[in-house]
Write an enzyme that holds these catalytic residues in place. Structure first.
Site, PDB file in Angstrom:
ATOM      1  CD1 TRP A 117      -6.308  -6.203   2.179  1.00 25.55           C
ATOM      2  CD2 TRP A 117      -7.361  -5.317   0.369  1.00 25.55           C
ATOM      3  NE1 TRP A 117      -6.789  -4.739   2.344  1.00 25.55           N
ATOM      4  CE2 TRP A 117      -7.395  -4.312   1.499  1.00 25.55           C
ATOM      5  CE3 TRP A 117      -7.711  -5.342  -0.669  1.00 25.55           C
ATOM      6  CZ2 TRP A 117      -8.100  -3.223   1.309  1.00 25.55           C
ATOM      7  CZ3 TRP A 117      -8.506  -4.063  -1.211  1.00 25.55           C
ATOM      8  CH2 TRP A 117      -8.858  -3.194  -0.238  1.00 25.55           C
ATOM      9  CG  ASP A 118      -2.242  -4.183   2.494  1.00 19.16           C
ATOM     10  OD1 ASP A 118      -3.311  -4.676   2.742  1.00 19.16           O
ATOM     11  OD2 ASP A 118      -1.776  -3.472   3.336  1.00 19.16           O
ATOM     12  CD  GLU A 172      -9.804  -4.355   7.863  1.00 15.71           C
ATOM     13  OE1 GLU A 172      -8.999  -3.417   8.895  1.00 15.71           O
ATOM     14  OE2 GLU A 172      -9.082  -5.303   7.405  1.00 15.71           O
ATOM     15  CE  LYS A 205      -9.119   0.540   9.616  1.00 13.84           C
ATOM     16  NZ  LYS A 205      -8.489  -1.029   9.913  1.00 13.84           N
ATOM     17  CD  GLN A 206      -9.633   0.041   4.806  1.00 15.26           C
ATOM     18  OE1 GLN A 206      -9.767  -0.754   5.911  1.00 15.26           O
ATOM     19  NE2 GLN A 206      -8.717  -0.358   3.720  1.00 15.26           N
TER      20      GLN A 206
END
Lengths: 741, 741
Positions: A341-342, A468, A548-549
């Site tokens: 997906w980046d 995640e 995580k992000q």
């Protein structure tokens, strides 16, 4: 000893020979050359035992089985792994019979320079052999932006000795063993079987995926001997004093007649010669930089890094169509060469505003995989299309479904990339031929996933958002917000309007997902090694408030119009205190929202963390390829953060605010037929339109700026607000050695 | 054609030769003989290509690596798989040079009988060879309950022809390939390396786990030739008219001097002979049945099935200590021979009340694995001990953590088995030496997992309950309730009292886990093949209200004192409508609660579904071993369901109620030094104490019954209430053919 030299505005310079295997491999990634179609890692010309040879042809992959300790229905059974393609880089030298090995003898000077305006990697070395022969060598390497199948090397060697040069095109070369890191790639040994070989070209097929590839090579300059065998063409020349030659490579791996096409491409390029190829390269890049460059005054390292990042984003995307743009581009085999997906969420937005042509092609690639996505949705007993979490050619290649198949947001991310591209370019042909169907099929998936509660509110349960360290949550806000936008794009406004955004009334913050804000807090007081996932089981990560992000924060950037300023402020403070940035996708997003909320120094720190990730001297994580999304992240942090670019509702808008350290920022944005150059200083912003009228908003003020005209606005003085607490402070500036040049 | 004959009260009889491979393998499981220490599948004496040879020595396993497509921290790297041990069953025959193969020639009669009182499997066949020779054969087989290392065969063959018999002990024989079913076992080919061989015994070691095993064999009767090689001892005899011999096997695989011990065991058994072994077997079983038998009037099939189930539970557990009791006992290699929570939650309760000695040993086995469980907890960054979801020798062997590592309830299940065993036996030595530590270490795990919210309520997040169609949920009610009990046992009453039971105020039912009752409903109107997991991704199962197996309902059975009758009624109706019984662990539990709530016919149907699972003519799922927990399930459904046995708070209580179809039920319960015989009819229940005073409750009335005395109570007439809706009606009675005997 190797050092990245002091930041130069248009070059990355390495002094000395990398000392460790990790440093060597990082340098191979940093100095990788690619055009989106073919990629050459920055391997040294001569063999080095610590290197990871890498020649990548976009989507030339091998298949392998995925084995599970405990299988489950619809677990993917096969995966795809990028292979090390026929390697045309090796040039081995002997000097009076001694092999040129810079680890022996005395190395007086070794310098590599990646020139971001020329698109050429240059190397120079001065060395005295163990036998006492003084040697000077220089090589230049390019992968042509204008001739997708072509790469070329110019090589010069001088020494008062008997010189022997063996230059090869080699197939099925040995590969180093993979690391234990779960993010590393599998290594497929000897992936090719030989089909034909002659003096000009080798033709092979991958053993299992049965993909053909033809690689042609030629050498111009002094006379040489050519030997050929199924896995190798070897050109040998000898001389004394100086040898100077050019090597041209051409690859073809789609369609028929590959050998002859490769030889023809090679011949045309060899006829023109390295100098012409380099001129073309320079012209292509001049055109790119004209509307893509970002100028940053006051921070030479950031200046260098944003250009380095843009250069690699371009290298990943320029000629990628009809193939995908992978997470590592063509700089290494990390993530098995997969596209995630980046691409749609981080890389394509940057390319949309700097080099939109390749965005249309990248999304057409997604469209070309729609049959696989429909089949996957059917396998999952869902409707519409379910695009893969990881893939090369279309099928789902991920083997841990809670963080992959369940991360259905990738479908909305793709639809949103379609929306953005169409809004920015007006490319109706694309929309009619590809975009519309992507939007409708992904919307059908959401319509199947969403369900209405008794009060008529819609929910999406059991999915994984960008973070995640959570999985299989209900009503992940990012997913719901992006799915709603996806549904609206497909005209399904009623369902879109019903999808909930979970809010914690007590804490007065949005919930990343249903119940997230009442989970146990992570003990950030304890010592932890980062990334946490290498020392903590998912069992602990998933059940606690550790992020995580950027997840909810990403939603507040991409769909910022759905939140009030006060909500953003409270949400950001809450999630900032729980986000560990164990993904390189996090810092750029946090930078953008921090900038919007006035935490300008924090935004600046996150900008640096993202921008310098792959360039930092301890960047071991880049050994198997650059983080192309983080490369894009420097642009995102600067242009969306300090430039305040947003594109909600198909409108282009800006709200610039510079951090104290930066006196001036200039960037350009392509919009429809025109482009807009934006120059931000502490007290004003100037917009200049080129090529066509550009309509946009400056801080809620509508502007329609005809081509060639400019408009300036004064900026209110901004206060750099104290940043919210974070458990993991922004990475300090990396130890980028200031070596004398 | 093979048929299970009409139900007999004390035997299972098969007529004919199984026709399909599936039927053959089911029969091999049904006719398996074991004593908890060694197990012989019911393979035919002579070779059959469709069979799955199986000789299992408890905990004799091989290791193998677990490979993950995407590894994660603390994912187990190795697993253990039960191996097919040296096989002493094969007896091959030729008749006038023709091999005895019942698939050729004419089979006039083939009958196998498992005698549940004698503990002997008898086989008789009448057959005419293709060459026209009439043959009669009879074999008897036993695995001794009294001599754990010994098995024996008595074999008689008659024919007016030249007879040649080759009887073998064979190692590393070929194994059929495993099926694709994720629940199937891995097959390890040739697991042994030879250590020594002679005329009496073979000694081997597993190749990787390096476990030793000695197998001794001898034949008594006619003279024979012995040949020996590393992987085989072969005894050959010839004759005419009739040959009659006995074969004795003995296995040793723990400690030193294994060969000599095995030979000594063999010699002692051979000296006594088959008849003596069979007498001992009979005496052992008489003693067992005296206090374990369940009599069911009115349903011969259930009568047979509950005894068949108890017999196999005994076969799994009798001599298992110091090894575990596996999910398949020693009847097949399903689940790789692993022990799961089934043992403590389903098998040990039955043994606690029928044969408690082996329960103490089974729990001492758990205690012996405490070091591995502590290490696992440390790996998981948790406190105390975390027992494995699947194991043979102690380490976690499961490769899909969301339904394994996350199913932490296994720890509370073990603690509860400790509580039950201690309450029922008063075995304080066990408690001091093993039980106490298990309880404290598992309580420490819960103390680490639980966290307090701002209101002081405690929660356990991110775990998986018994229902494997949900995963990683918060506040799974079963887990919270059992963890609370675990904590109380360890004296941690404050935390125990704080653990929440989630309740849906709107629906007025408890939530299986936080948020469960607001998830999307499963579309039970659509056609589905069961089990759903073979045709639906976890992605869909987890996010909807579909329940694989009793979860909240199990909590209402095990901890029924925490619910009001009205709550039970409403909860049962709600979850009954959403439970598909895709696990064999479900029906017995549902039977118990259905009986308690007066849904007597439904309870009776679930009883039959559980009791007949492994005996039904289409029981293909039993091919790789019996479901020992379902074998226990027949007792659970009858004794806990219609007998109303409960053991909350260390008290034994009964509340009998019979379904319309059953006029009378009699069962016995061991309690402390005594035993209680309970006879239930439609209008009364009679309790008789034996051996010691027994204190219990009858329907809230305290009774203290001295040994030798009886007491009777009238039972109120019961109404068979209509059962709640269920998406998957109870399985109809299986087609158990009524063959003439």
């Amino acid at each position: 000893m190797s050092e990245i030299a002091a930041a130069e505005p248009w070059a990355v310079r390495e002094l000395g020979l990398p000392e460790s295997a990790a440093a060597l491999r990082q340098a191979e990634s940093v100095f990788a050359l690619a055009n989106g179609h073919i990629g050459l890692r920055g391997n040294l010309d001569e063999p080095h035992p610590d290197g990871m040879p890498g020649t990548y042809l976009n989507s030339l992959f091998e298949e392998r089985d995925l084995a599970y300790p405990e299988a489950g229905y619809a677990f993917p059974e096969r995966t795809e792994t990028i292979v090390n393609a026929p390697n045309g880089k090796p040039i081995a030298v002997t000097v009076d019979g001694e092999p040129l090995d810079l680890r022996s003898g005395t190395l007086h000077r070794h310098e590599r320079v990646l020139d971001l305006r020329r698109g050429v990697l240059t190397r120079e070395a001065e060395w005295t052999s163990p036998g006492g022969v003084a040697v000077w060598l220089r090589s230049e390497r390019l992968v042509s932006f204008t001739r997708p199948s072509v790469a070329a090397i110019r090589y010069t060697l001088r020494a008062d000795a008997e010189l022997r040069i063996t230059s090869s095109l080699v197939v099925n070369e040995d590969q180093p063993a993979p690391s234990d890191d779960p993010r590393a790639s599998a290594v497929i040994h000897r992936p090719f079987r030989a089909v034909s070989h002659d003096r000009d070209a080798l033709v092979h097929r991958t053993r299992r995926s049965d993909l053909p590839v033809a690689a042609a090579v030629t050498h111009t300059g002094p006379p040489g001997e050519i030997e050929t065998e199924p896995d190798r063409i070897r050109w040998t020349t000898t001389g004394r004093g100086e040898i100077d030659f050019e090597k041209v490579l051409a690859y073809r791996w789609n369609g028929d007649g590959l050998r002859d096409e490769a030889v023809a491409d090679r011949d045309a390029a060899a006829r023109d010669g390295f100098a012409v190829l380099a001129d073309e390269q320079c012209a292509y890049l001049e055109d790119f930089w004209r509307t893509a460059d970002v100028e940053v005054d006051g921070d030479p390292e950031i200046q260098q890094a944003v250009r380095f990042g843009l250069f690699h984003v371009l290298q990943a995307g320029a000629q990628a169509g009809p193939h995908p743009i992978a997470a590592k581009g063509l700089t290494g085999n990390g993530y098995d060469g997969h596209t995630l997906w980046d691409t749609e969420t981080f890389v394509l937005p940057v390319l949309t505003y700097t080099h939109p042509a390749c965005v249309g092609l990248a999304l057409r690639w997604r469209h070309a995989t729609l049959a696989a996505a429909r089949q996957r949705a059917a396998e999952l007993c869902l409707a519409g299309a379910s695009f893969p979490w990881r893939t090369i050619s279309g099928p789902e290649c991920s083997g841990y479904w809670p963080a992959a198949t369940a991360a259905l947001h990738v479908n909305a991310d793709i639809a949103d990339a379609v929306r953005r591209y169409h809004a920015a370019t007006g490319d109706d042909d694309f929309m009619r031929e590809a975009g519309r169907e992507i939007v409708e099929e992904t919307a059908a998936l959401w319509a199947e996933m969403a369900y209405l509660d008794d009060a008529g509110a819609a929910h999406i349960a059991g999915v994984t958002g960008p973070d995640e360290y959570s999985a299989l949550m209900d009503d992940n806000l990012y997913t719901n917000v992006l799915a709603a936008r996806n549904l609206r794009l497909a005209g399904r406004h009623d369902l879109a309007d019903r999808l909930v955004m979970r809010y914690d009334e007590r804490l007065e913050v949005h919930q990343q997902a249903y119940g997230f804000t009442r989970l146990e807090e992570w003990d950030f007081g304890a010592d932890h090694d980062y990334p946490l996932m290498l020392g903590q089981p998912y069992l602990n990560l998933y059940r606690k408030q550790v992020v995580k992000q950027a997840d909810l924060v990403l939603a507040m950037v991409i769909a910022g119009d759905l939140f009030t300023a006060e909500q953003k402020r409270r949400n950001f403070a809450y999630y900032e205190a729980r986000t560990v940035r164990d993904s390189s996708l996090s810092a750029p997003v946090q930078a953008v929202l921090a900038a919007e909320l006035g935490h300008l120094s924090r935004a600046y720190e996150y900008l640096a963390e993202a921008a310098l990730l792959d360039l930092r001297a301890d960047g071991e994580a880049s050994g198997d390829g650059l983080h192309i999304a983080a490369c894009a992240g420097a642009w995102i942090a600067l242009v969306m953060g300090f430039g305040g670019l947003r594109d909600h509702d198909g409108e282009l808008s800006f709200a610039p605010r510079l951090p104290p350290a930066l006196p001036r920022l200039r960037f350009s944005v392509r919009w429809r037929g025109g482009s807009l150059r934006v120059t931000v200083t502490r007290d004003s912003v100037t917009y200049v339109a080129h090529d066509d009228l550009v309509a946009f908003k400056h801080c809620d003020r509508e502007v329609k700026l005809p081509a060639g005209e400019s408009v300036a606005f004064a900026l209110d003085p901004v206060t750099d607000l104290p940043a919210p607490q974070t458990p993991r402070p922004p990475a300090p500036r990396p130890p980028m050695s200031r070596a004398a040049t």
